[in-house]
Design an enzyme around this catalytic site. Structure first.
Site, PDB file in Angstrom:
ATOM      1  CE  LYS A  13     -15.374  -9.530 -20.321  1.00  0.00           C
ATOM      2  NZ  LYS A  13     -14.108 -10.307 -20.336  1.00  0.00           N
ATOM      3  NE  ARG A 127      -4.897 -11.251 -17.762  1.00  0.00           N
ATOM      4  CZ  ARG A 127      -6.210 -11.390 -17.887  1.00  0.00           C
ATOM      5  NH1 ARG A 127      -6.947 -10.374 -18.307  1.00  0.00           N
ATOM      6  NH2 ARG A 127      -6.801 -12.531 -17.625  1.00  0.00           N
ATOM      7  NE  ARG A 160      -7.068 -14.519 -14.467  1.00  0.00           N
ATOM      8  CZ  ARG A 160      -8.174 -14.119 -15.057  1.00  0.00           C
ATOM      9  NH1 ARG A 160      -8.482 -12.830 -15.074  1.00  0.00           N
ATOM     10  NH2 ARG A 160      -8.996 -14.973 -15.614  1.00  0.00           N
TER      11      ARG A 160
HETATM   12  P1  AMP Z   1     -12.611 -13.801 -15.833  1.00  0.00           P
HETATM   13  O1  AMP Z   1     -11.762 -13.151 -14.800  1.00  0.00           O
HETATM   14  O2  AMP Z   1     -13.842 -13.003 -16.152  1.00  0.00           O
HETATM   15  O3  AMP Z   1     -11.834 -14.198 -17.070  1.00  0.00           O
HETATM   16  O4  AMP Z   1     -13.169 -15.177 -15.174  1.00  0.00           O
HETATM   17  C1  AMP Z   1     -12.271 -16.193 -14.755  1.00  0.00           C
HETATM   18  C2  AMP Z   1     -13.013 -17.522 -14.650  1.00  0.00           C
HETATM   19  O5  AMP Z   1     -14.080 -17.396 -13.683  1.00  0.00           O
HETATM   20  C3  AMP Z   1     -13.710 -17.985 -15.923  1.00  0.00           C
HETATM   21  O6  AMP Z   1     -12.818 -18.658 -16.800  1.00  0.00           O
HETATM   22  C4  AMP Z   1     -14.787 -18.908 -15.351  1.00  0.00           C
HETATM   23  O7  AMP Z   1     -14.227 -20.141 -14.933  1.00  0.00           O
HETATM   24  C5  AMP Z   1     -15.222 -18.152 -14.099  1.00  0.00           C
HETATM   25  N1  AMP Z   1     -16.336 -17.207 -14.376  1.00  0.00           N
HETATM   26  C6  AMP Z   1     -16.316 -15.843 -14.250  1.00  0.00           C
HETATM   27  N2  AMP Z   1     -17.513 -15.316 -14.555  1.00  0.00           N
HETATM   28  C7  AMP Z   1     -18.316 -16.357 -14.897  1.00  0.00           C
HETATM   29  C8  AMP Z   1     -19.664 -16.456 -15.331  1.00  0.00           C
HETATM   30  N3  AMP Z   1     -20.449 -15.365 -15.498  1.00  0.00           N
HETATM   31  N4  AMP Z   1     -20.161 -17.701 -15.574  1.00  0.00           N
HETATM   32  C9  AMP Z   1     -19.402 -18.802 -15.413  1.00  0.00           C
HETATM   33  N5  AMP Z   1     -18.121 -18.780 -15.024  1.00  0.00           N
HETATM   34  C10 AMP Z   1     -17.563 -17.575 -14.767  1.00  0.00           C
END
Ligand code: AMP
Length: 216
Positions: A13, A127, A160
């Site tokens: 996404k 990744r 990451r």
């Molecule tokens: P992502 O890059 O979207 O996979 O986000 C990485 C990490 O950031 C997630 O595993 C959460 O720890 C935190 N995170 C990102 N967006 C949110 C959200 N909307 N609510 C809570 N934690 C978030």
């Protein structure tokens, strides 16, 4: 056009959001990117979020809703947006609904990117990204020209820390428990569309464009 992109980690996404935002001139807001940047800068938000992120858990709703609210208030989402990685819990979805309503903003569509668990583990363990320009790579499907180096600026590629397999499995569990119920929330609002995302990025983008143009 105001969109929410939903889907498990590794569903693609983020990649699709970058492409669509560029094509339609929308603001792409990835809460994961905002939080990673806050951690890197060592800001108060970053300090509060870091531990949760390392474990693959969600940061508390209040923190993230406050972040989005300040952006809405600052008018950062006024020209159309793609929310990527937010909302991630039902309270966040309800909070977003209220904040948008209070600011006379309408949500057009929530697009769900559907991918199987095993495909996700495979994708995330391959990744890599460039710490300098943020370009993403996926081994073996999208390899850089020179092993371990960014095609654009030759920087050493990184992974990451939360793409480690054990953390990925935890993030998938968190998605199923805390984020999946949002699918029903948006289905109930009659704005959910599902895209089968286990295809090439170009094929998925074509499907996204088709959905988005059917709404205009
Ligand atoms: P992502 O890059 O979207 O996979 O986000 C990485 C990490 O950031 C997630 O595993 C959460 O720890 C935190 N995170 C990102 N967006 C949110 C959200 N909307 N609510 C809570 N934690 C978030």
């Amino acid at each position: 056009m105001n969109l929410v992109f939903l889907g498990p980690p590794g569903s693609g996404k983020g990649t699709q959001a970058v492409k669509l935002a560029q094509k339609l001139g929308l603001k792409h807001l990835s809460t994961g990117d905002v939080l990673r940047d806050a951690v890197k800068r060592g800001s108060e938000l970053g300090k509060q979020a870091e531990g949760y992120m390392k474990r693959g858990e969600l940061v508390p709703d209040g923190l993230i809703i406050g972040l989005i609210e300040s952006m809405i208030k600052a008018g950062e989402l006024n020209g159309g947006f793609i929310l990527d990685g937010f909302p991630r819990t039902v309270p966040q979805a309800l909070g977003l609904k209220e904040m948008l309503y209070n600011n006379d903003i309408n949500l057009d569509t929530a697009i769900l990117f559907a991918v199987d668990d095993e495909e996700i583990v495979k994708r995330l363990s391959g990744r890599w990204y460039c710490p300098k320009c943020n370009t993403g790579y996926n081994y073996p499907a999208q390899m850089p020209g020179v092993e371990g180096r960014c095609d654009k600026d030759n920087a050493q590629l990184r992974r990451r820390p939360d793409d480690d397999e054990a953390v990925v499995r935890n993030r998938l569990e968190v998605y199923k428990k805390q984020t999946k119920p949002i699918e029903d929330f948006y289905r109930g609002e009659s704005i959910l569309v599902e895209i089968k995302a286990q295809k090439t990025p170009d094929e998925v983008f074509e499907a996204v464009l088709k959905e988005v143009s059917s709404k205009t």
